[in-house]
Design a protein around this motif. Structure first.
Motif, PDB file in Angstrom:
ATOM      1  N   ALA A  84       0.833  -1.207   0.000  1.00 53.63           N
ATOM      2  CA  ALA A  84       0.000   0.000   0.000  1.00 53.63           C
ATOM      3  C   ALA A  84       0.864   1.251   0.000  1.00 53.63           C
ATOM      4  CB  ALA A  84      -0.908   0.002   1.221  1.00 53.63           C
ATOM      5  N   ASP A  85       0.425   2.258  -0.754  1.00 56.39           N
ATOM      6  CA  ASP A  85       1.125   3.546  -0.710  1.00 56.39           C
ATOM      7  C   ASP A  85       0.374   4.555   0.162  1.00 56.39           C
ATOM      8  OD1 ASP A  85      -0.959   3.906  -2.544  1.00 56.39           O
ATOM      9  OD2 ASP A  85       0.340   4.578  -4.173  1.00 56.39           O
ATOM     10  N   GLY A  86      -0.915   4.318   0.430  1.00 58.15           N
ATOM     11  CA  GLY A  86      -1.708   5.185   1.295  1.00 58.15           C
ATOM     12  C   GLY A  86      -2.134   4.448   2.552  1.00 58.15           C
ATOM     13  N   GLU A  87      -2.539   5.220   3.567  1.00 56.79           N
ATOM     14  CA  GLU A  87      -2.948   4.608   4.829  1.00 56.79           C
ATOM     15  C   GLU A  87      -4.099   5.394   5.455  1.00 56.79           C
ATOM     16  OE1 GLU A  87      -1.019   3.384   9.177  1.00 56.79           O
ATOM     17  OE2 GLU A  87       0.306   3.945   7.518  1.00 56.79           O
ATOM     18  N   LEU A  88      -5.069   4.666   5.928  1.00 53.02           N
ATOM     19  CA  LEU A  88      -6.119   5.221   6.779  1.00 53.02           C
ATOM     20  C   LEU A  88      -5.548   5.175   8.186  1.00 53.02           C
ATOM     21  CD1 LEU A  88      -9.069   6.141   7.315  1.00 53.02           C
ATOM     22  CD2 LEU A  88      -9.685   3.708   7.399  1.00 53.02           C
ATOM     23  N   TYR A  89      -5.122   6.333   8.699  1.00 51.43           N
ATOM     24  CA  TYR A  89      -4.443   6.368   9.995  1.00 51.43           C
ATOM     25  C   TYR A  89      -5.398   6.113  11.152  1.00 51.43           C
ATOM     26  CZ  TYR A  89      -0.665   8.851   7.477  1.00 51.43           C
ATOM     27  OH  TYR A  89       0.322   9.219   6.611  1.00 51.43           O
ATOM     28  N   ALA A  90      -6.576   6.693  11.080  1.00 56.89           N
ATOM     29  CA  ALA A  90      -7.530   6.560  12.186  1.00 56.89           C
ATOM     30  C   ALA A  90      -8.928   6.855  11.683  1.00 56.89           C
ATOM     31  CB  ALA A  90      -7.179   7.540  13.312  1.00 56.89           C
ATOM     32  N   ILE A  91      -9.876   6.130  12.236  1.00 48.36           N
ATOM     33  CA  ILE A  91     -11.291   6.415  12.018  1.00 48.36           C
ATOM     34  C   ILE A  91     -12.008   6.033  13.302  1.00 48.36           C
ATOM     35  CG2 ILE A  91     -11.621   4.192  10.839  1.00 48.36           C
ATOM     36  CD1 ILE A  91     -13.970   5.563   9.325  1.00 48.36           C
ATOM     37  N   TYR A  92     -12.730   6.990  13.840  1.00 47.15           N
ATOM     38  CA  TYR A  92     -13.458   6.777  15.087  1.00 47.15           C
ATOM     39  C   TYR A  92     -14.819   7.429  15.000  1.00 47.15           C
ATOM     40  CZ  TYR A  92      -9.087   5.185  17.098  1.00 47.15           C
ATOM     41  OH  TYR A  92      -7.932   4.470  17.350  1.00 47.15           O
ATOM     42  N   LEU A  93     -15.806   6.718  15.538  1.00 43.48           N
ATOM     43  CA  LEU A  93     -17.170   7.231  15.632  1.00 43.48           C
ATOM     44  C   LEU A  93     -17.672   6.992  17.051  1.00 43.48           C
ATOM     45  CD1 LEU A  93     -18.725   5.656  12.419  1.00 43.48           C
ATOM     46  CD2 LEU A  93     -18.297   8.070  12.783  1.00 43.48           C
ATOM     47  N   LEU A  94     -18.454   7.938  17.555  1.00 43.38           N
ATOM     48  CA  LEU A  94     -19.116   7.687  18.825  1.00 43.38           C
ATOM     49  C   LEU A  94     -20.006   6.457  18.662  1.00 43.38           C
ATOM     50  CD1 LEU A  94     -20.129  11.297  19.932  1.00 43.38           C
ATOM     51  CD2 LEU A  94     -18.168   9.928  20.708  1.00 43.38           C
ATOM     52  N   GLN A  95     -20.183   5.720  19.718  1.00 45.92           N
ATOM     53  CA  GLN A  95     -20.944   4.471  19.652  1.00 45.92           C
ATOM     54  C   GLN A  95     -22.331   4.683  19.047  1.00 45.92           C
ATOM     55  OE1 GLN A  95     -21.533   2.454  23.458  1.00 45.92           O
ATOM     56  NE2 GLN A  95     -20.984   0.550  22.434  1.00 45.92           N
ATOM     57  N   GLU A  96     -23.005   5.771  19.426  1.00 48.28           N
ATOM     58  CA  GLU A  96     -24.365   5.999  18.923  1.00 48.28           C
ATOM     59  C   GLU A  96     -24.404   6.362  17.443  1.00 48.28           C
ATOM     60  OE1 GLU A  96     -23.132   9.886  21.073  1.00 48.28           O
ATOM     61  OE2 GLU A  96     -22.890   7.745  21.421  1.00 48.28           O
ATOM     62  N   ALA A  97     -23.254   6.673  16.850  1.00 45.52           N
ATOM     63  CA  ALA A  97     -23.195   7.033  15.429  1.00 45.52           C
ATOM     64  C   ALA A  97     -22.787   5.855  14.548  1.00 45.52           C
ATOM     65  CB  ALA A  97     -22.219   8.191  15.228  1.00 45.52           C
ATOM     66  N   GLN A  98     -22.471   4.736  15.162  1.00 48.02           N
ATOM     67  CA  GLN A  98     -22.026   3.577  14.395  1.00 48.02           C
ATOM     68  C   GLN A  98     -23.204   2.858  13.749  1.00 48.02           C
ATOM     69  OE1 GLN A  98     -19.522   1.236  17.003  1.00 48.02           O
ATOM     70  NE2 GLN A  98     -18.228   2.990  17.453  1.00 48.02           N
ATOM     71  N   GLY A  99     -22.908   2.159  12.639  1.00 46.71           N
ATOM     72  CA  GLY A  99     -23.916   1.356  11.963  1.00 46.71           C
ATOM     73  C   GLY A  99     -24.876   2.144  11.095  1.00 46.71           C
ATOM     74  N   GLN A 100     -24.522   3.377  10.743  1.00 48.33           N
ATOM     75  CA  GLN A 100     -25.404   4.233   9.941  1.00 48.33           C
ATOM     76  C   GLN A 100     -24.796   4.645   8.602  1.00 48.33           C
ATOM     77  OE1 GLN A 100     -27.182   7.423  12.320  1.00 48.33           O
ATOM     78  NE2 GLN A 100     -26.532   6.324  14.149  1.00 48.33           N
ATOM     79  N   GLY A 101     -23.651   4.043   8.255  1.00 45.61           N
ATOM     80  CA  GLY A 101     -23.015   4.375   6.985  1.00 45.61           C
ATOM     81  C   GLY A 101     -22.037   5.540   7.060  1.00 45.61           C
ATOM     82  N   ILE A 102     -21.883   6.141   8.226  1.00 43.73           N
ATOM     83  CA  ILE A 102     -20.994   7.300   8.377  1.00 43.73           C
ATOM     84  C   ILE A 102     -19.537   6.872   8.223  1.00 43.73           C
ATOM     85  CG2 ILE A 102     -20.274   9.160   9.926  1.00 43.73           C
ATOM     86  CD1 ILE A 102     -23.103   8.811  11.281  1.00 43.73           C
ATOM     87  N   GLY A 103     -19.174   5.758   8.836  1.00 46.39           N
ATOM     88  CA  GLY A 103     -17.807   5.255   8.733  1.00 46.39           C
ATOM     89  C   GLY A 103     -17.429   4.927   7.296  1.00 46.39           C
ATOM     90  N   LYS A 104     -18.364   4.334   6.573  1.00 43.85           N
ATOM     91  CA  LYS A 104     -18.115   4.020   5.161  1.00 43.85           C
ATOM     92  C   LYS A 104     -17.845   5.297   4.377  1.00 43.85           C
ATOM     93  CE  LYS A 104     -20.269   1.940   1.075  1.00 43.85           C
ATOM     94  NZ  LYS A 104     -21.419   1.175   0.586  1.00 43.85           N
ATOM     95  N   LYS A 105     -18.666   6.315   4.595  1.00 41.25           N
ATOM     96  CA  LYS A 105     -18.503   7.583   3.883  1.00 41.25           C
ATOM     97  C   LYS A 105     -17.168   8.237   4.238  1.00 41.25           C
ATOM     98  CE  LYS A 105     -19.890  10.992   1.276  1.00 41.25           C
ATOM     99  NZ  LYS A 105     -19.638  10.915  -0.146  1.00 41.25           N
ATOM    100  N   LEU A 106     -16.819   8.233   5.529  1.00 42.84           N
ATOM    101  CA  LEU A 106     -15.536   8.805   5.946  1.00 42.84           C
ATOM    102  C   LEU A 106     -14.366   8.063   5.295  1.00 42.84           C
ATOM    103  CD1 LEU A 106     -16.240   9.433   9.733  1.00 42.84           C
ATOM    104  CD2 LEU A 106     -15.654  11.199   8.045  1.00 42.84           C
ATOM    105  N   THR A 107     -14.437   6.739   5.281  1.00 42.99           N
ATOM    106  CA  THR A 107     -13.370   5.934   4.670  1.00 42.99           C
ATOM    107  C   THR A 107     -13.256   6.246   3.186  1.00 42.99           C
ATOM    108  OG1 THR A 107     -13.748   4.189   6.297  1.00 42.99           O
ATOM    109  CG2 THR A 107     -12.512   3.580   4.308  1.00 42.99           C
ATOM    110  N   GLN A 108     -14.382   6.348   2.506  1.00 39.10           N
ATOM    111  CA  GLN A 108     -14.363   6.656   1.076  1.00 39.10           C
ATOM    112  C   GLN A 108     -13.809   8.053   0.810  1.00 39.10           C
ATOM    113  OE1 GLN A 108     -18.507   5.634   0.331  1.00 39.10           O
ATOM    114  NE2 GLN A 108     -17.870   3.797  -0.791  1.00 39.10           N
ATOM    115  N   LEU A 109     -14.093   9.011   1.696  1.00 36.04           N
ATOM    116  CA  LEU A 109     -13.534  10.358   1.522  1.00 36.04           C
ATOM    117  C   LEU A 109     -12.022  10.356   1.702  1.00 36.04           C
ATOM    118  CD1 LEU A 109     -16.263  12.532   3.216  1.00 36.04           C
ATOM    119  CD2 LEU A 109     -15.530  12.672   0.836  1.00 36.04           C
TER     120      LEU A 109
END
Length: 171
Positions: A84-109
């Protein structure tokens, strides 16, 4: 939940720090020692984030009230030891925000930002005991390496999840 995702600015440091600390405390409860989790400092994390904002891709997710509920950051792969030449260093969501597609969108961005910088692939390091590790697999990440990391004097195994083509993340 109505969520807005945007590039982080300096005034976001405290909100990012709160998400960072609170998500560690919920995600790693029962995995990492309670003393390590309780010794996490909002102030110290905020100072770290103030030094880091603007250096790498960093996005925040905020709720309808403007409260930061998640973030993700990434850049050049840090070791040079993997495909890999790129790295996702960190991704964190508050527990109540998980499971709603937000993490996927952040990762894609993050992946899109890396692509715009000329990167073609990406990896992320995840604690083997992290209950959210299946998230990376659901986005097409393939385990390619393992390493040990010290957290509070204890050794934990991390897994590197790899995407050979960042354009395909979560598709």
């Amino acid at each position: 939940m109505n969520v807005k995702i945007r590039v982080a600015v300096m005034n976001d440091a405290e909100g990012i720090a709160r998400v960072h600390v609170d998500s560690w405390r919920t995600t790693y409860k029962g995995i990492v020692s309670e003393s390590v989790l309780q010794n996490l400092s909002y102030e110290q994390r905020a100072e770290n984030w103030r030094r880091g904002i603007g250096k790498n891709a960093l996005y925040v997710a905020e709720d309808e009230n403007g409260k930061i509920i998640g973030f993700a950051t990434g850049g050049k792969e840090r070791t040079g030891n993997y495909e890999a030449d790129g790295e996702l260093y960190a991704i964190y969501l508050l527990q109540e925000a998980q499971g709603q597609g937000i993490g996927k969108k952040l990762t894609q961005l993050i992946a899109q930002s890396l692509k715009e910088q000329g990167f073609t692939s990406m990896l992320v390091w995840v604690l083997e005991q992290n209950p959210s590790k299946m998230f990376y697999e659901s986005l097409g990440g393939q385990p390619i390496a393992e390493a040990m990391i010290d957290i509070g004097g204890e050794e934990f195994k991390e897994i590197a999840y790899y995407w050979g083509n960042i354009e395909e993340i979560g598709r």
